[in-house]
Design an enzyme around this catalytic site. Structure first.
Site, PDB file in Angstrom:
ATOM      1  N   CYS A   1      36.820  35.673  35.514  1.00 41.82           N
ATOM      2  CA  CYS A   1      37.870  35.555  34.496  1.00 41.82           C
ATOM      3  C   CYS A   1      37.835  36.776  33.571  1.00 41.82           C
ATOM      4  CB  CYS A   1      37.630  34.243  33.742  1.00 41.82           C
ATOM      5  SG  CYS A   1      38.355  34.129  32.097  1.00 41.82           S
TER       6      CYS A   1
ATOM      7  N   CYS B   1      37.660  36.189  29.851  1.00 41.68           N
ATOM      8  CA  CYS B   1      36.329  35.698  29.445  1.00 41.68           C
ATOM      9  C   CYS B   1      35.388  36.872  29.219  1.00 41.68           C
ATOM     10  CB  CYS B   1      35.719  34.805  30.525  1.00 41.68           C
ATOM     11  SG  CYS B   1      36.654  33.316  30.856  1.00 41.68           S
TER      12      CYS B   1
END
Ligand code: ZN
Length: 147
Positions: free
Chosen positions: A69, A72
């Site tokens: 991600c 993230c």
């Protein structure tokens, strides 16, 4: 005598009791010696998350993330910065939802990054998506119970 606070060791999962007035003095786990309040983001697994989310007297903010991600990874340094600034007020931890896929289901996390705030065994707030450390600090502080 100061009230004792229950703190799960984020390294070994052991429950520790720390007098409230010692929280700012870098308390250590009685079993493994790891720092209980470090100002750093602890990397935790599903089992430790389960214990800390249920048992901690000190607010716990958990970053649900995954290596694939991009947002993230972008958020990681902001989260580290927030951990330093919270000091002994809030402990920060992160859990890799790819390595621990069941946690997303257990905590009903639909998108990542997601930040879930637990206080005394209860989820009291969650925040989704990338944000600067200062914004995260302000949002979390606004949700903390007054003591
Ligand atoms: Zn420990």
């Amino acid at each position: 005598m100061a009230e004792a606070k229950k703190l799960i060791c984020l390294e070994c999962g052991q429950a520790n009791r720390v007098p409230a007035d010692k929280l700012s003095e870098k308390p250590k786990c009685g079993i493994c010696g790891a720092g209980l309040i470090t100002g750093k983001v602890a990397v935790i697994d599903a089992q430790t998350l389960g214990k800390a989310a249920k048992g901690d007297d000190v607010p716990l903010l958990v970053d649900f993330w995954a290596p694939w991600c991009g947002p993230c990874r972008q958020m990681a340094p902001q989260f580290e910065q927030a951990a330093r600034q919270f000091g002994a007020d809030v402990r920060l931890a992160k859990i890799d939802t790819q390595a621990h896929p069941k946690v997303a289901q257990t905590y009903r996390v639909q998108g990542i990054p997601a930040f879930v705030l637990f206080v005394k065994g209860r989820e009291i707030a969650r925040f989704a998506g990338v944000r600067p450390a200062a914004q995260l600090l302000a949002e979390v502080r606004a949700k903390l119970p007054r003591t």
